[in-house]
Design a protein around this motif. Structure first.
Motif, PDB file in Angstrom:
ATOM      1  N   ASP A  95      -5.477  11.729   1.935  1.00 29.56           N
ATOM      2  CA  ASP A  95      -4.677  11.234   0.813  1.00 29.56           C
ATOM      3  C   ASP A  95      -5.403  10.051   0.185  1.00 29.56           C
ATOM      4  O   ASP A  95      -5.593   9.011   0.826  1.00 29.56           O
ATOM      5  CB  ASP A  95      -3.293  10.828   1.329  1.00 29.56           C
ATOM      6  CG  ASP A  95      -2.362  10.413   0.193  1.00 29.56           C
ATOM      7  OD1 ASP A  95      -2.768  10.528  -0.984  1.00 29.56           O
ATOM      8  OD2 ASP A  95      -1.230   9.982   0.477  1.00 29.56           O
ATOM      9  N   LEU A  96      -5.796  10.221  -1.066  1.00 28.81           N
ATOM     10  CA  LEU A  96      -6.556   9.181  -1.760  1.00 28.81           C
ATOM     11  C   LEU A  96      -5.683   8.262  -2.598  1.00 28.81           C
ATOM     12  O   LEU A  96      -6.202   7.342  -3.262  1.00 28.81           O
ATOM     13  CB  LEU A  96      -7.612   9.817  -2.679  1.00 28.81           C
ATOM     14  CG  LEU A  96      -8.706  10.636  -2.003  1.00 28.81           C
ATOM     15  CD1 LEU A  96      -9.637  11.223  -3.055  1.00 28.81           C
ATOM     16  CD2 LEU A  96      -9.486   9.791  -1.014  1.00 28.81           C
ATOM     17  N   SER A  97      -4.381   8.497  -2.608  1.00 32.87           N
ATOM     18  CA  SER A  97      -3.520   7.709  -3.499  1.00 32.87           C
ATOM     19  C   SER A  97      -3.529   6.234  -3.134  1.00 32.87           C
ATOM     20  O   SER A  97      -3.405   5.377  -3.999  1.00 32.87           O
ATOM     21  CB  SER A  97      -2.086   8.250  -3.446  1.00 32.87           C
ATOM     22  OG  SER A  97      -1.600   8.230  -2.105  1.00 32.87           O
ATOM     23  N   GLY A  98      -3.722   5.930  -1.841  1.00 28.55           N
ATOM     24  CA  GLY A  98      -3.750   4.513  -1.442  1.00 28.55           C
ATOM     25  C   GLY A  98      -5.119   4.054  -1.010  1.00 28.55           C
ATOM     26  O   GLY A  98      -5.260   3.031  -0.350  1.00 28.55           O
ATOM     27  N   ALA A  99      -6.166   4.848  -1.314  1.00 33.11           N
ATOM     28  CA  ALA A  99      -7.515   4.500  -0.864  1.00 33.11           C
ATOM     29  C   ALA A  99      -8.078   3.328  -1.653  1.00 33.11           C
ATOM     30  O   ALA A  99      -7.740   3.101  -2.812  1.00 33.11           O
ATOM     31  CB  ALA A  99      -8.447   5.719  -0.994  1.00 33.11           C
ATOM     32  N   ASP A 100      -8.972   2.576  -1.004  1.00 31.65           N
ATOM     33  CA  ASP A 100      -9.628   1.431  -1.645  1.00 31.65           C
ATOM     34  C   ASP A 100     -10.838   1.912  -2.440  1.00 31.65           C
ATOM     35  O   ASP A 100     -11.834   2.369  -1.873  1.00 31.65           O
ATOM     36  CB  ASP A 100     -10.079   0.428  -0.578  1.00 31.65           C
ATOM     37  CG  ASP A 100     -10.682  -0.813  -1.200  1.00 31.65           C
ATOM     38  OD1 ASP A 100     -10.574  -0.969  -2.430  1.00 31.65           O
ATOM     39  OD2 ASP A 100     -11.255  -1.621  -0.434  1.00 31.65           O
ATOM     40  N   ALA A 101     -10.731   1.829  -3.747  1.00 29.14           N
ATOM     41  CA  ALA A 101     -11.822   2.302  -4.611  1.00 29.14           C
ATOM     42  C   ALA A 101     -12.514   1.149  -5.319  1.00 29.14           C
ATOM     43  O   ALA A 101     -13.047   1.263  -6.406  1.00 29.14           O
ATOM     44  CB  ALA A 101     -11.291   3.312  -5.631  1.00 29.14           C
ATOM     45  N   SER A 102     -12.499  -0.026  -4.700  1.00 30.41           N
ATOM     46  CA  SER A 102     -13.091  -1.186  -5.362  1.00 30.41           C
ATOM     47  C   SER A 102     -14.595  -1.108  -5.452  1.00 30.41           C
ATOM     48  O   SER A 102     -15.205  -1.786  -6.268  1.00 30.41           O
ATOM     49  CB  SER A 102     -12.711  -2.464  -4.590  1.00 30.41           C
ATOM     50  OG  SER A 102     -13.157  -2.361  -3.239  1.00 30.41           O
ATOM     51  N   GLU A 103     -15.235  -0.279  -4.622  1.00 28.26           N
ATOM     52  CA  GLU A 103     -16.688  -0.152  -4.654  1.00 28.26           C
ATOM     53  C   GLU A 103     -17.066   1.302  -4.821  1.00 28.26           C
ATOM     54  O   GLU A 103     -17.550   1.950  -3.899  1.00 28.26           O
ATOM     55  CB  GLU A 103     -17.303  -0.718  -3.361  1.00 28.26           C
ATOM     56  CG  GLU A 103     -17.053  -2.194  -3.175  1.00 28.26           C
ATOM     57  CD  GLU A 103     -17.687  -2.721  -1.906  1.00 28.26           C
ATOM     58  OE1 GLU A 103     -18.315  -1.904  -1.190  1.00 28.26           O
ATOM     59  OE2 GLU A 103     -17.571  -3.915  -1.629  1.00 28.26           O
ATOM     60  N   PRO A 104     -16.839   1.877  -5.984  1.00 31.77           N
ATOM     61  CA  PRO A 104     -17.176   3.279  -6.187  1.00 31.77           C
ATOM     62  C   PRO A 104     -18.664   3.489  -6.216  1.00 31.77           C
ATOM     63  O   PRO A 104     -19.435   2.607  -6.566  1.00 31.77           O
ATOM     64  CB  PRO A 104     -16.543   3.607  -7.550  1.00 31.77           C
ATOM     65  CG  PRO A 104     -16.525   2.290  -8.248  1.00 31.77           C
ATOM     66  CD  PRO A 104     -16.313   1.240  -7.218  1.00 31.77           C
TER      67      PRO A 104
END
Length: 966
Positions: free
Chosen positions: A712-721
């Motif tokens: 589940d990516l809805s709460g994943a940390d995407a600050s460093e794509p």
């Protein structure tokens, strides 16, 4: 054995040879009884008894040899399964001891086993299973077969009819001694197990053997496993303290454990246990276990029948239930009462089970006697013979239990077993027509109808499916053909007279047999022309019978020569009824290329794909919907256009992939429509890798296939794509770079390397090319417009020199409104370790570890990028090949485990699962569904044909074999 007298000498020898051979294969047939009867007939007909002994010895040698090869071929697989499931009890030490004993004393066991009832059936398969060398087995088998056949024939020839009792007493006494020895051995084994349990836990840890160890152990030159560390620690203070425990206490406990099944039977099934005990005891007292007793002077005082009731012996209706007239009937009755009577008692309790058994016996006996008395007044010779016959046995009560058991089977087996039971008793009554056949018919009919009503429950008989109707139609034809061939070899006297053949009836039976063999397979597949051919054959036989009856009536001649036609016409009437009722199930066109669902090819296929694409845009779909429009898939659209089902067709199986595309609320109805359409076209419907077992039609066989891992990516940390040109992975000591691009944007040099990796894995490492639900997107050609490569994305990890270490392709999971809901992993390509001659083992391990880190980075960087783009989920294992560690259920799931085993070196399911679990993915179960167990082999082959290019039917056992499943 009176039926043996009908055979000429040559056929008699053939019958002896075949019966003894089949018995030696492991099938419980009365081989010794047939040999005794044939010897007595040979003495009275002038046939040399030496030929009878030679036929029996030849059958014993051949049958045991075939049984040996069966045990050798399939015994290893059985031992492997037992070793994995019960390593404590079937470990290397015990297997080694068993193999050692078989190699040392096995020939004597084979020789002596030939003289012991029941044991002679299993000597061949057991010798093959434990790898006794065939020359030793052949010598012991031949010596035992010749000695046994010679002894039996000599004793019968010298003693005549009195030999029957002597030999049966000897054989059963040997069996009793063997049974007593088995109890003693069981007590000793349990005693040793309990003593061993006192050892430290480390000394008695179960050991699961590898395939190589099992092969070595079972090979002709294999050796017994060497002394283990546990054996070396046997003489420790702890073990000495354990060995000083009271032996008498452990011996009592061992005896109690061995007798536990008896205590369980007495507690759970007291009525069944008591009846079987009294039944066997009376068999020993009366001698009925080893000789016929219907000629004994006391027999009329116990047997029931019209003469007994007329003489006032009313008690015979009950006393006759506890004995049977011959030994074979005793064996069948013991097994039937223990199995079916015990099941009913466990299921419904002692009182109701006893009521079913006694009521079934009384209904059958009293109903048959009443019917025989009423029919005898019509001057019917058959009925008049019944009123003078006596009978014994508990068969009516057992059949009542059987009929009750069938009423509680799940669909579709409930209807099939009921029809099979009714067909058996009906044919026996029609062609044999003894008093016991009439009893069986009445009991079965009554209890099939009222079994559930008597128990206070109700479940309607299921409506037959198209598959059921086809099965009934072809089974009816085959039964008619088999019955006609049987009465050709052995004429019988039934209610309609003798079935002795005439020249015309022989021609009729021959024509019917050839016609049935020609159309049976096509009828099974649902072909319309086969239904018409079966109907013409049925009506033709009925018209011939009517013509014969009319001719006999006009000419005023008896119908003796036409009795076989009249008896068969009853069966043909039933067949005609089945064909008329099942006419809707036979709509498959004669042209095999037309066996396809609507919209499979041509303009209809283009319209179906367009509608499926529209439904994907409107409603989205699951992970497998991303590959629904692959060119190798076909699409079925429901009649209302509201749902589409992506499927592949292989070997006559329509294999639906995932869930229907469309509104989830109508998925179950869409699956039912797909199954109905497939059956109408003669295809076998099945569902592969579905996530929702609730959409499977009722009564289908649902097996756990494996699991998908969903992040589940809805709460994943995407600050460093990770960007498309990101080479951040090259920082520090890691010289690798990671990129994520669409398949069409991949540079030519990377794409060529990925295809080269695929070629090396397939050509040099013999990893099969995969399809169906995985692997086809990463190798799509540049100019393949049918493959939506623009939507495919590939995550590539390269080293400092630009060489590809790992490549992972992803397919978009469509969401509602044309959005991308998530991404599903489709294929993995990894670099192979360099095969330099001077490469050390450490360098090879380092190369493999670097490749594994590259795969891990390709997965994690892709998930980070997908999260930054707003995707909701990532599916790592939607293909249905990732196993969850449980034992595969059914041949189809075992085949998928075998395929996963073959492609795992390239894909690395365990490695992907480890990465996904570290990222926080959760397991979602996947299921495989088909109509019944009988469909599983065909579904297994269809799935294998979809996954593996060029799969052949003979490869299927290797894929589904349990030895590949780890």
């Amino acid at each position: 054995m009176d039926w043996l007298a009908d055979f000429p000498p040559g056929v008699l020898l053939l019958v002896v040879f075949l019966v003894v051979a089949v018995e030696s294969l492991g099938v419980p047939l009365p081989g010794e009884t047939v040999l005794i009867g044939a010897t007595l007939l040979a003495a009275s007909s002038g046939l040399n008894p030496v030929f009878v002994a030679a036929a029996a010895a030849g059958g014993a040698i051949l049958g045991d040899s075939i049984g040996y090869w069966i045990g050798k071929r399939y015994g290893r697989r059985l031992l492997s399964v037992l070793n994995r499931r019960f390593p404590k009890h079937v470990g290397p030490k015990r297997l080694g001891a068993a193999v050692h004993l078989m190699r040392r004393w096995g020939p004597w066991a084979v020789f002596v086993g030939r003289f012991i009832a029941v044991l002679r059936i299993f000597s061949g398969p057991l010798a093959g299973m434990f790898r006794m060398t065939y020359p030793h087995f052949l010598v012991a088998n031949a010596a035992g077969g010749i000695a046994w056949a010679s002894l039996v024939v000599t004793v019968v020839t010298v003693l005549g009819s009195a030999a029957t009792e002597f030999l049966h007493r000897f054989s059963w006494a040997a069996l009793a001694l063997a049974g007593a020895a088995a109890v003693v051995i069981a007590v000793v084994v349990v005693f040793r197990i309990r003593r061993r349990a006192a050892q430290p836990a480390a000394d008695r840890a179960p050991v699961s053997m590898t395939e190589a160890e099992l092969d070595e152990l079972l090979s002709p030159s294999g050796s017994v496993p060497a002394t283990t560390d546990a054996d070396a620690r046997m003489d420790t203070p702890t073990t000495r303290a354990a060995s000083s425990a009271p032996v008498r206490t452990d011996l009592r406990a061992a005896i109690a454990v061995v007798l536990t099944p008896l205590r369980w039977a007495l507690r759970t099934t007291p009525a069944t246990t008591a009846f079987v005990t009294v039944f066997v005891a009376l068999g020993v007292v009366t001698g009925g276990l080893w000789r016929p007793i219907d000629q004994a002077a006391w027999y009329p005082a116990f047997a029931y029948g019209v003469p007994s009731l007329e003489a006032g012996r009313w008690w015979t209706v009950l006393t006759g239930m506890f004995i049977t007239a011959d030994p074979l009937a005793y064996l069948i009755a013991i097994v039937g009462a223990a199995v079916f009577g015990g099941w009913v008692e466990v299921r419904f309790g002692t009182l109701r089970a006893s009521a079913i058994f006694v009521t079934g016996h009384l209904v059958g006996v009293l109903g048959a006697l009443s019917a025989a008395s009423a029919l005898a007044r019509l001057d019917w010779p058959w009925a008049q013979s019944l009123v003078t016959t006596l009978d014994v046995g508990p068969s009516c009560g057992i059949l009542a239990c059987v009929a009750t058991a069938t009423a509680f089977m799940r669909s579709p087996y409930r209807l099939r077993w009921r029809l099979l039971l009714l067909s058996w008793v009906s044919i026996a009554l029609l062609y044999v027509g003894k008093i016991d056949d009439l009893e069986h018919f009445i009991t079965t009919v009554v209890f099939v109808i009222v079994a559930r009503l008597l128990l206070g429950e109700h479940r309607s008989t299921p409506r037959p499916t198209m598959r059921d109707w086809r099965l009934f139609a072809v089974s009816g034809l085959l039964v008619i053909g088999a019955v006609q061939l049987l009465v050709t070899l052995v004429p019988l006297d039934g209610p309609l007279g003798s079935t002795t053949l005439t020249q015309g009836s022989i021609l009729d039976v021959g024509v019917d047999t050839i016609a049935i063999l020609v159309i049976a397979n096509w009828l099974r597949r649902g072909h319309r022309w086969a239904w018409w051919a079966a109907m013409v054959l049925t009506v033709g036989n009925l018209l011939v019978t009517l013509a014969l009856i009319a001719l006999a009536w006009l000419a005023q001649v008896p119908l003796v020569a036409s009795t076989i036609w009249i008896s068969a016409s009853v069966l043909w009437v039933g067949q005609a009824v089945v064909l008329v009722l099942s006419r809707h199930a036979f709509r498959v066109a004669a042209n095999q290329t037309r066996r396809r669902l609507p919209g499979a090819i041509g303009p209809g296929a283009r319209r179906a794909r367009a509608r499926a694409a529209q439904l994907l845009h409107e409603h989205g779909g699951g992970p497998l919907a991303a590959s629904a429009l692959r060119p190798e898939n076909r699409v079925f659209v429901t009649a209302d256009g509201g749902h589409a089902v992506a499927y592949q067709q292989h070997a006559g199986v329509a294999l639906a992939l995932g869930e229907p595309i469309g509104d989830p609320g109508g998925a179950a109805a869409a699956v039912s429509a797909f199954a109905t359409a497939a059956e109408r076209e003669g295809l076998t419907p099945a569902l592969f890798a579905t996530r929702d077992a609730r959409i499977v039609p009722e009564g289908w066989r649902v097996s756990p296939l494996g699991r998908d891992l969903v992040l589940d990516l809805s709460g994943a940390d995407a600050s460093e794509p990770a960007g498309p040109d990101d080479a951040a992975g090259a920082t520090g000591t890691d010289p690798t770079a990671s990129i994520l691009l669409s398949a069409r944007e991949l540079p030519w040099e990377l794409r060529s390397q990925i295809r080269a990796l695929s070629s090396v894995w397939v050509s040099d490492r013999h990893v099969p090319e995969s399809g169906l639900t995985m692997g086809s997107s990463i190798d799509a050609p540049d100019d393949d417009d049918r493959q939506p490569t623009a939507a495919v994305r590939v995550s590539v990890v390269t080293d400092a020199a630009g060489a590809v270490l790992a490549a992972v392709s992803w397919l978009p999971i469509p969401g509602a409104g044309g959005t991308v809901h998530g991404w599903v992993l489709d294929a993995v390509r990894r670099a192979l370790p360099k095969d330099d001659a001077g490469r050390t083992a450490g360098a090879g391990a380092a190369s493999e570890e670097r490749t594994s880190r590259a795969v891990e980075r390709a997965l994690t960087d892709a998930c980070r990028r997908f999260a930054s783009e707003g995707a909701s989920l990532v599916s790592f294992a939607a293909s249905g090949l990732a196993q969850d560690g449980t034992e595969p259920d059914g041949v189809a799931v075992r085949t998928m485990a075998g395929i996963a085993h073959r492609v795992d070196p390239l894909v690395g399911f365990a490695e992907i699962a480890d990465v996904a679990e570290r990222l926080g993915a959760t397991a979602v179960p996947l299921f495989l569904a088909c109509r019944e167990d009988a469909d599983q082999p065909r579904v297994a082959y269809a799935a294998a044909a979809g996954f593996l290019t060029g799969i052949r039917l003979r490869d299927l056992p290797g894929l589904s074999g349990s030895l590949l499943v780890r």
